[in-house]
Design an enzyme around this catalytic site. Structure first.
Site, PDB file in Angstrom:
ATOM      1  N   GLY A  42     -21.574  15.522  30.810  1.00 23.71           N
ATOM      2  CA  GLY A  42     -21.145  15.637  29.408  1.00 23.71           C
ATOM      3  C   GLY A  42     -21.126  14.347  28.597  1.00 23.71           C
ATOM      4  O   GLY A  42     -21.959  14.155  27.684  1.00 23.71           O
ATOM      5  N   THR A  50     -20.937  18.385  37.955  1.00 26.65           N
ATOM      6  CA  THR A  50     -22.239  18.232  38.618  1.00 26.65           C
ATOM      7  C   THR A  50     -22.271  18.908  39.984  1.00 26.65           C
ATOM      8  O   THR A  50     -23.273  18.803  40.696  1.00 26.65           O
ATOM      9  CB  THR A  50     -22.561  16.737  38.809  1.00 26.65           C
ATOM     10  N   ASN A  55      -3.390 -25.857  68.107  1.00 33.56           N
ATOM     11  CA  ASN A  55      -3.424 -26.109  69.550  1.00 33.56           C
ATOM     12  C   ASN A  55      -2.040 -25.970  70.142  1.00 33.56           C
ATOM     13  O   ASN A  55      -1.045 -26.212  69.453  1.00 33.56           O
ATOM     14  CB  ASN A  55      -3.917 -27.533  69.833  1.00 33.56           C
ATOM     15  N   GLY A  62      17.892 -19.399  63.654  1.00 32.99           N
ATOM     16  CA  GLY A  62      17.347 -18.377  62.736  1.00 32.99           C
ATOM     17  C   GLY A  62      16.134 -17.661  63.305  1.00 32.99           C
ATOM     18  O   GLY A  62      15.208 -17.309  62.580  1.00 32.99           O
ATOM     19  N   LYS A 119       9.993 -18.531  65.947  1.00 28.70           N
ATOM     20  CA  LYS A 119      10.180 -19.088  64.601  1.00 28.70           C
ATOM     21  C   LYS A 119       8.812 -19.419  64.024  1.00 28.70           C
ATOM     22  O   LYS A 119       8.011 -20.085  64.679  1.00 28.70           O
ATOM     23  CB  LYS A 119      11.020 -20.368  64.680  1.00 28.70           C
ATOM     24  N   HIS A 120       8.571 -18.966  62.816  1.00 30.73           N
ATOM     25  CA  HIS A 120       7.298 -19.255  62.145  1.00 30.73           C
ATOM     26  C   HIS A 120       6.091 -18.952  63.010  1.00 30.73           C
ATOM     27  O   HIS A 120       5.160 -19.735  63.143  1.00 30.73           O
ATOM     28  CB  HIS A 120       7.274 -20.682  61.595  1.00 30.73           C
ATOM     29  N   ARG A 135      -4.763 -32.425  70.671  1.00 31.08           N
ATOM     30  CA  ARG A 135      -4.179 -31.932  71.926  1.00 31.08           C
ATOM     31  C   ARG A 135      -3.120 -32.882  72.466  1.00 31.08           C
ATOM     32  O   ARG A 135      -2.069 -32.447  72.922  1.00 31.08           O
ATOM     33  CB  ARG A 135      -5.276 -31.684  72.981  1.00 31.08           C
ATOM     34  N   HIS A 140      -4.405 -17.687  66.273  1.00 32.47           N
ATOM     35  CA  HIS A 140      -4.110 -17.988  64.863  1.00 32.47           C
ATOM     36  C   HIS A 140      -3.841 -16.699  64.111  1.00 32.47           C
ATOM     37  O   HIS A 140      -4.397 -15.675  64.442  1.00 32.47           O
ATOM     38  CB  HIS A 140      -5.289 -18.698  64.205  1.00 32.47           C
TER      39      HIS A 140
HETATM   40  O1  93A Z   1     -14.119  15.885  38.002  1.00 31.77           O
HETATM   41  S1  93A Z   1     -15.251  15.545  38.770  1.00 31.77           S
HETATM   42  O2  93A Z   1     -14.990  15.150  40.094  1.00 31.77           O
HETATM   43  N1  93A Z   1     -16.255  16.802  38.865  1.00 31.77           N
HETATM   44  C1  93A Z   1     -17.577  16.688  38.834  1.00 31.77           C
HETATM   45  O3  93A Z   1     -18.260  17.656  39.130  1.00 31.77           O
HETATM   46  C2  93A Z   1     -18.160  15.421  38.443  1.00 31.77           C
HETATM   47  N2  93A Z   1     -19.444  15.047  38.360  1.00 31.77           N
HETATM   48  C3  93A Z   1     -19.464  13.778  37.935  1.00 31.77           C
HETATM   49  N3  93A Z   1     -16.033  14.359  38.056  1.00 31.77           N
HETATM   50  C4  93A Z   1     -17.383  14.339  38.062  1.00 31.77           C
HETATM   51  N4  93A Z   1     -18.203  13.322  37.738  1.00 31.77           N
HETATM   52  C5  93A Z   1     -17.774  12.029  37.211  1.00 31.77           C
HETATM   53  O4  93A Z   1     -17.729  12.129  35.826  1.00 31.77           O
HETATM   54  C6  93A Z   1     -18.661  10.866  37.507  1.00 31.77           C
HETATM   55  O5  93A Z   1     -18.354  10.205  38.715  1.00 31.77           O
HETATM   56  C7  93A Z   1     -18.452   9.933  36.318  1.00 31.77           C
HETATM   57  O6  93A Z   1     -17.470   8.954  36.611  1.00 31.77           O
HETATM   58  C8  93A Z   1     -17.905  10.840  35.221  1.00 31.77           C
HETATM   59  C9  93A Z   1     -18.829  10.904  34.072  1.00 31.77           C
HETATM   60  O7  93A Z   1     -18.397  11.881  33.155  1.00 31.77           O
HETATM   61  P1  93A Z   1     -19.011  11.990  31.703  1.00 31.77           P
HETATM   62  O8  93A Z   1     -20.477  11.983  31.864  1.00 31.77           O
HETATM   63  O9  93A Z   1     -18.497  13.297  31.176  1.00 31.77           O
HETATM   64  O10 93A Z   1     -18.526  10.812  30.921  1.00 31.77           O
END
Ligand code: 93A
Length: 594
Positions: A35, A67, A432, A315, A264-265, A452, A594
């Site tokens: 998106g 995705t 050492n 201590g 200690k330490h 040493r 160490h």
């Molecule tokens: O919420 S998510 O785990 N579900 C997903 O299917 C997914 N695919 C990609 N987040 C998901 N991403 C992450 O969205 C990516 O790793 C990236 O960080 C981010 C990008 O979102 P946008 O393109 O909406 O800015």
């Protein structure tokens, strides 16, 4: 199937995104993006399609599913195999060639003050991790870019043709590191939230110093091996405890007697096994008023460990190999000490310890069956160092290779015992290090010296001071009423070390604690008394580079020396031992710590 290369782009950090889109477009790569990523590319006028163009499914659950789809993941994971290709063709899926992805900012979110669990949960990236993992898994064919810094190099390679194997390998490694680091941040956050304080994670007040915050102790895959019964441990307390405990555990295993260490330490000030105490020893170790000590080898062990170098033990953090009984707890209750670690406590002993320091005394209970994994990891200045744990076993059997005298039979049992005490102690001493031992206990330890001979001298001087404390003049000291134990120890140390202030306020302060002021030791008195110290054992954590060490050791009643060999000067070192009547044993394991 289309021959056009396909890139899936889904990035939270949009740095360099437009240059990347431009470069991909110039190479006629089909860009599919999630998106926000698609929106930004589109608004800049570069060609881009939404991932839904291939998934035929909208982003849903307010972005939780963007995705995650077979059209995406089969496209990424498919190999150049006939069967994979048939599967793709059956489903009308195209192979993906490039994945460009970076993850939701989980670390930045949880770094905010008062972040809530729901806020953190929303930052757990699922689809992105899946994209990265899938592409990295299939790096033989697919290129995965998880770092915007790699875009330029990738594009210039793409312009010339194919992405090389070595680049794909390097990008895949980076991708695996990226998801591993991401997952580590998530588990760290939830370990703190859900593990239950002290089970697997323990917040510490601060690190080595008060300004080093935050600080914590944790285990990744199991419970912490100890429980806090009283007090709250600090960072150095834990360093001491986790070095002191294996020392006493190994001493007991090697010699079959209860063992104690006083740290200690992160180095021992003393360590010992439980052997009966003479009336003089009881006096020198300030334990002649401890009821039941004659029937408690554990109390005897701690009396010896604490008594070896009372100044350094002030201590301390104590480790005890056995269930703590009342006589042992009674000694501890009288001393200035920070904490104790042991496999268990008798009820009455725990009561005594819980009252110490107004209830703040640290009492740890260790699981005696706990064995750490074989690999140790730490980071220093941002660099991770890893090594196999030092699990070399030291026991009386480690001292059978006698170099000199050539006709020597086996060592007397007491010498093998004391060399075992000295050598196991070195295994947990900052290098050492050189250790003098007799009667089943450390009597002088030189730790953390770069040279040493300085270790050998420091430890030898401590052994001398220890022995001088048995002189009748010290045993007969009449203290002013009300003189505290630490003040007694300080005054004795001045007297026996020959560091007596000549005059003035310093001398007055020294004299103020005595009912009758003891005269200083003359060099002759000192020499005569030192001659009576014998059968002392010395162990060194690495070879002696020069003969001076042997000469110095012999001045403190040393009869047995154990050290690794390997110095260019070995021959001269052995000859010197022979000349001085010192038995030299080759101990085959170098024990730097160490
Ligand atoms: O919420 S998510 O785990 N579900 C997903 O299917 C997914 N695919 C990609 N987040 C998901 N991403 C992450 O969205 C990516 O790793 C990236 O960080 C981010 C990008 O979102 P946008 O393109 O909406 O800015």
């Amino acid at each position: 199937m289309s021959s056009q290369k396909i890139a899936i782009v889904s990035v939270y950090d949009k740095t360099g995104l437009l240059d990347l889109a431009k470069g991909l477009a110039q190479q006629n790569v089909r860009i599919l993006a999630s998106g926000g990523t698609a929106r930004m590319i589109r608004e800049s006028g570069f060609p881009v399609e939404d991932v839904s163009a291939i998934t035929k499914a909208p982003e849903m659950l307010a972005g939780r599913v963007k995705t995650l789809h077979p059209a995406v993941h089969a496209g990424i994971l498919a190999r150049n195999l006939e069967s994979d290709e048939k599967d793709l063709a059956d489903q009308n899926i195209n192979k993906v060639d490039y994945v460009i992805c970076n993850l939701y900012p989980f670390k930045d979110t949880v770094a905010k003050v008062n972040v809530s669990i729901p806020e953190a949960v929303e930052e757990i990236d699922i689809g992105g991790v899946t994209l990265i993992r899938a592409a990295a898994k299939n790096h033989k064919r697919v290129t995965i870019l998880s770092d915007p810094n790699d875009y330029a190099g990738f594009l210039s390679e793409l312009e010339k043709g194919e992405i090389s194997d070595s680049s794909r390998n390097r990008y895949a490694l980076k991708a695996f590191e990226h998801t591993a680091d991401y997952d580590a941040a998530i588990s760290e956050f939830f370990r703190k939230e859900y593990a239950g304080s002290g089970d697997q994670h323990m917040a510490l007040r601060y690190g080595a110093n008060p300004h080093q915050k935050p600080a914590s102790a944790y285990t990744a895959n199991q419970q912490l091996p100890f429980k806090v019964l009283s007090g709250s441990p600090g960072y150095i307390n834990l360093l001491d405890s986790l070095n002191a405990w294996p020392l006493v555990k190994e001493l007991k295993e090697a010699l079959g007697k209860p063992a104690a260490a006083s740290f200690k330490h992160v180095s021992p000030a003393g360590a010992a096994i439980g052997l009966p105490l003479t009336p003089e020893e009881k006096k020198v170790y300030f334990v002649n008023d401890i009821e039941g000590i004659d029937s408690s080898p554990l109390a005897q062990a701690y009396a010896r460990a604490r008594g070896a170098d009372r100044m350094s033990s002030f201590g301390d953090v104590i480790a005890l190999s056995d269930i703590v009984d009342v006589p042992t707890a009674s000694i501890i209750s009288k001393e200035v000490s920070d904490g104790v670690i042991a496999p268990g406590y008798e009820d009455a002993a725990l009561e005594i310890l819980k009252k110490k320091k107004g209830g703040k005394y640290l009492v740890l209970q260790i699981d005696p069956d706990y064995t750490p994994g074989p690999i140790e990891t730490r980071t220093v200045y941002g660099v991770t160092l890893q090594q196999h744990r030092n699990d070399a076993e030291i026991s009386p059997k480690s001292f059978t290779t006698i170099i000199t005298p050539k006709d020597a039979g086996a060592l007397p049992e007491s010498a093998a015992r004391d060399l075992t005490v000295a050598t196991i102690t070195l295994k947990y001493t900052q290098s050492n290090s050189v250790c003098y031992a007799v009667n089943g206990q450390v009597i002088g330890l030189g730790a953390g010296q770069q040279s040493r001979i300085h270790c050998t001298r420091l430890a030898g001087d401590k052994a001398d001071n220890w022995w001088m404390r048995f002189h009748e003049r010290v045993l007969g000291i009449k203290w002013k009423k009300g003189t505290k134990r630490p003040d007694k120890s300080n005054a004795i140390d001045l007297l026996v070390s020959g560091q007596l202030p000549k005059d003035g306020a310093e001398r007055e302060a020294f004299e103020a604690v005595f009912e009758q002021i003891p005269p200083p030791f003359t060099p002759e008195e000192r020499e005569a008394w030192m001659k009576q110290l014998s059968n002392v054992c010395v162990s060194s954590d690495a070879f002696f580079p020069f003969i001076d060490n042997v000469f110095r050791a012999a001045r403190s009643g040393v009869k047995y020396i154990a050290a690794p060999s390997g110095s260019q000067n070995d021959g001269a070192v052995f000859e010197t031992a022979e000349k001085l009547g010192v038995t030299f044993v080759q101990q085959n394991t170098r024990l730097f710590h160490h």
